[in-house]
Design an enzyme around this catalytic site. Sequence first.
Site, PDB file in Angstrom:
ATOM      1  N   GLU A   1       0.863  -1.203   0.000  1.00  0.00           N
ATOM      2  CA  GLU A   1       0.000   0.000   0.000  1.00  0.00           C
ATOM      3  C   GLU A   1       0.890   1.241   0.000  1.00  0.00           C
ATOM      4  O   GLU A   1       2.088   1.137   0.250  1.00  0.00           O
ATOM      5  CB  GLU A   1      -0.906  -0.033   1.243  1.00  0.00           C
ATOM      6  CG  GLU A   1      -0.128   0.149   2.521  1.00  0.00           C
ATOM      7  CD  GLU A   1      -0.798  -0.439   3.753  1.00  0.00           C
ATOM      8  OE1 GLU A   1      -1.657  -1.326   3.629  1.00  0.00           O
ATOM      9  OE2 GLU A   1      -0.423   0.001   4.852  1.00  0.00           O
TER      10      GLU A   1
ATOM     11  N   LYS B   1      11.157   3.398  -0.671  1.00  0.00           N
ATOM     12  CA  LYS B   1      11.120   4.855  -0.806  1.00  0.00           C
ATOM     13  C   LYS B   1      11.270   5.274  -2.265  1.00  0.00           C
ATOM     14  O   LYS B   1      12.138   4.777  -2.975  1.00  0.00           O
ATOM     15  CB  LYS B   1      12.267   5.471   0.003  1.00  0.00           C
ATOM     16  CG  LYS B   1      12.192   5.160   1.483  1.00  0.00           C
ATOM     17  CD  LYS B   1      11.263   6.075   2.211  1.00  0.00           C
ATOM     18  CE  LYS B   1      12.002   7.353   2.532  1.00  0.00           C
ATOM     19  NZ  LYS B   1      11.258   8.214   3.438  1.00  0.00           N
TER      20      LYS B   1
ATOM     21  N   CYS C   1      10.805  49.111  -0.040  1.00  0.00           N
ATOM     22  CA  CYS C   1      11.404  50.368  -0.445  1.00  0.00           C
ATOM     23  C   CYS C   1      10.244  51.250  -0.899  1.00  0.00           C
ATOM     24  O   CYS C   1       9.501  50.880  -1.802  1.00  0.00           O
ATOM     25  CB  CYS C   1      12.383  50.121  -1.592  1.00  0.00           C
ATOM     26  SG  CYS C   1      12.863  51.632  -2.428  1.00  0.00           S
TER      27      CYS C   1
HETATM   28  S1  IVH Z   1       3.004   0.760   8.946  1.00  0.00           S
HETATM   29  C1  IVH Z   1       4.396  -1.109  12.885  1.00  0.00           C
HETATM   30  N1  IVH Z   1       1.928   1.747   6.779  1.00  0.00           N
HETATM   31  O1  IVH Z   1       5.774   5.800   7.821  1.00  0.00           O
HETATM   32  C2  IVH Z   1       4.027  -0.592  11.547  1.00  0.00           C
HETATM   33  N2  IVH Z   1       3.341   3.172   8.060  1.00  0.00           N
HETATM   34  O2  IVH Z   1       8.683   5.735   8.097  1.00  0.00           O
HETATM   35  C3  IVH Z   1       3.908   0.856  11.481  1.00  0.00           C
HETATM   36  N3  IVH Z   1       3.525   5.447   7.180  1.00  0.00           N
HETATM   37  O3  IVH Z   1       5.878   5.816  11.307  1.00  0.00           O
HETATM   38  C4  IVH Z   1       3.940   1.510  10.200  1.00  0.00           C
HETATM   39  N4  IVH Z   1       2.187   5.158   5.448  1.00  0.00           N
HETATM   40  O4  IVH Z   1       3.970   7.104  10.147  1.00  0.00           O
HETATM   41  C5  IVH Z   1       2.735   1.992   7.821  1.00  0.00           C
HETATM   42  N5  IVH Z   1       0.863   2.481   4.861  1.00  0.00           N
HETATM   43  C6  IVH Z   1       1.659   2.719   5.893  1.00  0.00           C
HETATM   44  C7  IVH Z   1       2.252   3.985   6.109  1.00  0.00           C
HETATM   45  C8  IVH Z   1       3.097   4.164   7.203  1.00  0.00           C
HETATM   46  C9  IVH Z   1       2.946   6.022   6.111  1.00  0.00           C
HETATM   47  C10 IVH Z   1       4.448   6.151   8.087  1.00  0.00           C
HETATM   48  C11 IVH Z   1       4.237   5.864   9.545  1.00  0.00           C
HETATM   49  C12 IVH Z   1       5.555   5.360  10.030  1.00  0.00           C
HETATM   50  C13 IVH Z   1       6.510   5.899   9.013  1.00  0.00           C
HETATM   51  C14 IVH Z   1       7.786   5.106   8.938  1.00  0.00           C
END
Ligand code: IVH
Length: 694
Positions: free
Chosen positions: A130, A339, A451
């Site tokens: 996702e 990423k 100015c």
């Molecule tokens: S799962 C224990 N799913 O990315 C699992 N995180 O860089 C927790 N984030 O702190 C994370 N989209 O704030 C998950 N689809 C997604 C996400 C997601 C954004 C953020 C989240 C996490 C950070 C890590």
Amino acid sequence: MTEPLIEQTRLWLSRSAEQNISPAEIDPLRTVLRYHEHRYYVLHDPLIADFEYDQLYKELERLEKLHPELIRPDSPTQRVARELTADFPTVRHLVPMLSLENSYNAEDLLDFDRKARELTELPQLEYCVEPKFDGGSISLIYENDRLTRGATRGDGVEGDDVTPNVRQIRSLPLSAPFSEQGVQQIEIRGEVLLDKERFRQYNESLMEEGQPPLANPRNAASGTLRLKDPSIVAKRNLEAFVYHISYYTLQPGQATPQALKTHGGSIQFLWDLGFRSPMREKRVFQGIESVIEYCHAFETERDKLPYEIDGMVIKVNDLALQEQMGMTSHHPRWAIAFKFKARQATTKLVGVEFQVGRTGAVTPVAKLEPVAIGGVTVSSISIHNEEYIREKDLRLGDQVLIERAGDVIPQIVKSLTDARNGSEKSIVFPRNCPICQHTLHKEPEEAVWRCGNWECPAQAVERIIHFVSKDALDIRGFGEANIRKFFESGLLKDIPGIYQLDYEKIGTMEGFGKKSIEKLQQSIDASKSQPLHRMLYGLGIRFVGETTAKTIARNITQLLDLKDKSIEELQQWEDIGPKVGGSIHQFFQDAGNIRLIEQLEALGLTLKQDAKTKTEGGSLSGKSFLFTGTLPTLKRSEAEAMAEAKGGQILSGVSAKLNYLVVGEDAGSKLEKAKKINTITILSEAEFLELIGN
Ligand code: IVH
């Protein structure tokens, strides 16, 4: 479930507001309102117009006022809260909020898959993929179906309790029927976002007020979550996606819901309960190869999404396997972030130039060691004003982190203070105009130094550049470089001077042949009969953009009519509020400006509404248009000109005054808004062309 609700909606809408209603009817009305909130904020597919929703909402407010004892914390009227006085309390997350391990390419993902298979001793794993939403993370607790707490991530163990602000996010239900699934308490993770269009609008409004824009929607979302006034939070229209269940307890005697055996199932579970989870974006794959393909495919779509994502998250789908794989102290072993190409980079701030604009505003521009971000080389970035420099603690010689979020102008996110070696120098903001040495001044409410010397050469040249620009008098072949050249050699000193150029002298200058001079002369002459609104825009009156200039032009017969208009009279016109009205009024009370207009008139410019350009009587007369998104064949300016040529009027935003919204690709929030007003006709480019008879 749905159909009776639609029927009830109709009933409520047809009821007269003063009709007596029994208290027992309050709850069904709330259900109807919640249903429409979900359609609007989660499904983005509303079934009623905004004003119809408001009508129902007001009715609920009225009933709750009559029966305050029946108000419930999860009523749609109870999102709003009073301003907070104390700091946000610190709260402990039920389960620590860990981070994710990052990966950047296919090899990293293959490596992750290999390790995951070793750990689970399975030949192939099932993954759920996702988007990685790029906002501020939040943790939500629902107890006995009610939202009881919303907290920021903080250090992962403890965060700030920002419940009153979280309650303003309308894609988050204040209550959800968890108990029907046997769940008593649940902790959910998600991301708070500001969509790109709203972010752009928000930055525009900041800049209009003379404040620096924010670097990216993520900062805007996180900052908004920390505001002390929930009513401002409500106006910013934050959104939230939820993507993880970190903890839950069951009611006595209840078994784990079947859906909560896989990650994909949890996403479905949350969606079914009314949350905005990545239901439409998530995919389940066997093995890592198709995961890699999906990640790459999604990256190419990234800019088409209405919100920012910075990658994808790949999760082992089976929750029992997740449990078995466990976590390190930093991240789960069952998930990894993929990423996307970075939109940030670090570089050195080597100098600052102070530029003087058309209105005298002095803008500092940071000169950077050139650096590539997302395919574009960046070597200078506006750093807005003195306050901004101080707030970000920017110093000459600093390493700075810069970001180019989507199609947003690059910004400095921060200076990397840890990388300093002591040789950095502070940036000194001048107190005199860098061009004419006139003392700079600052309005008490503004952050911008100006100015005030009307004759400041920098302002004069910028005014000329603006006057001839494409959307103003559109004098072709008279580019910025030539204007500057003429200005510096004393051939041109102000706007009227454009029409008094000494072409013989120009002929003696390098780079000007007979042909090019003839052409220049022709286009300058042609500009004398440009329509009135272009002239108005070209004058550079503060807050008068193209659309406002058109509105004004429609309402006057000649430019100097504006001399006699009061601010109140100006405000009678579409899109003109006190700020814009005040600015127009001030401009036309200034003797120097009136002299300028009279001079232009004497030089033969048409400062009257030309009968040809008067739009009344065209086939689209009285109809208003707005264009949004990328049209397949026409440029937006072309399409607008076509509508105007037939007497149509161009509006700047979606409102009940709009007749036609013409949509292209990636139409965004304007389309969403227009869909809710049933008097607006939505057209494709082809339908528009048909309408205007092309
Ligand atoms: S799962 C224990 N799913 O990315 C699992 N995180 O860089 C927790 N984030 O702190 C994370 N989209 O704030 C998950 N689809 C997604 C996400 C997601 C954004 C953020 C989240 C996490 C950070 C890590």
